[in-house]
Design an enzyme around this catalytic site. Sequence first.
Site, PDB file in Angstrom:
ATOM      1  N   LYS A  66       2.972  -8.340   0.225  1.00 39.17           N
ATOM      2  CA  LYS A  66       2.698  -7.039   0.850  1.00 39.17           C
ATOM      3  C   LYS A  66       3.706  -6.679   1.944  1.00 39.17           C
ATOM      4  O   LYS A  66       3.964  -5.503   2.183  1.00 39.17           O
ATOM      5  CB  LYS A  66       1.281  -6.994   1.417  1.00 39.17           C
ATOM      6  CG  LYS A  66       0.205  -6.949   0.329  1.00 39.17           C
ATOM      7  CD  LYS A  66      -1.185  -6.796   0.931  1.00 39.17           C
ATOM      8  CE  LYS A  66      -2.249  -6.815  -0.138  1.00 39.17           C
ATOM      9  NZ  LYS A  66      -3.585  -6.544   0.408  1.00 39.17           N
ATOM     10  N   ASP A 102      -5.943  -0.286   1.446  1.00 36.66           N
ATOM     11  CA  ASP A 102      -7.042  -1.233   1.727  1.00 36.66           C
ATOM     12  C   ASP A 102      -8.051  -0.662   2.727  1.00 36.66           C
ATOM     13  O   ASP A 102      -9.258  -0.729   2.514  1.00 36.66           O
ATOM     14  CB  ASP A 102      -6.486  -2.553   2.270  1.00 36.66           C
ATOM     15  CG  ASP A 102      -5.766  -3.369   1.202  1.00 36.66           C
ATOM     16  OD1 ASP A 102      -6.183  -3.298   0.035  1.00 36.66           O
ATOM     17  OD2 ASP A 102      -4.799  -4.064   1.541  1.00 36.66           O
TER      18      ASP A 102
END
Length: 271
Positions: A66, A102
């Site tokens: 990420k 997220d």
Amino acid sequence: MTDRYAVIGNPIAHTKSPVLHAAFAHQCHQDMSYEAIFGPIGEFRETVEAFRRAGGRGMNVTVPFKVEALALADKLTTRARLAQAVNTLRFDDDGIFGDNTDGIGLVHDIQGRLGFGVEGKRILILGAGGAARGSVLPLAEQRPACLTIVNRTSEKAEALRTQFAEFATLEAGGYGDVAGRCFDLVINATSAGLHGEHLPLPAGLFAPGALAYDMVYGGTETPFLKDARALGAERVSDGLGMLVGQAAESFFLWRGVRPDIGPVLKSLQGG
Ligand code: ATR
């Protein structure tokens, strides 16, 4: 032509993303494919570029890439920049667009599926790692009464407070600092439960009607949710809905339609 998407991670064998996106594509009548790609360590950029050259339109990015995805993107959303992590890439004509869904997946699960409005509520986030960082801005945007972060290493919570100062008013400290206070929503963003460890939650932490939310999910109730129940949390939820929610937001970024997460979550739960 069928548009290609994928998730890249290492390991990747147990990812639920292909199942989720196949369900969304079916629900929203989208002509697309979605596969899982194993990313060799040290070859993230090459693997993404190869998929893009082969006609890929976008990717989800999971552990441990990420942060590398953040560096790869030509354009970033504010929430991705503040999260310091990217979980969604979209390959546009003018470059690679990077976002982090997220936190908004978490907010949609809490407010949409669970029907728990965040505005005006007292919120406590446990933990100050990547999972906590990604949720701060989307939560703050819902205008809670207060947003407090506590961490075992209180300096890391303090650092988050400073980092977000321009965007959100945060309180930060250690677990001892919230003794005697109560919250309407307590979110576990630590990895303690993954190692079977318990958090030092003070008695009286949960206000009447409070929701305890664990970003982690699994077959059995997590240690945090068990402890929360014992301390009087009226409602508890694991993070499976957040997983489906972040996928739905990625899908929206790629396809411009927002799928209904309810039926997909139900099928994952075996219902
Ligand atoms: P992630 O990216 O999933 O958030 P991370 O960056 O490694 O993972 O952060 C893990 C978080 O869980 C941290 O807030 C960590 O606390 P420290 O910063 O003090 O290490 C927290 N954590 C892990 N195990 C814990 C435990 N046994 N008790 C309390 N906090 C714990």
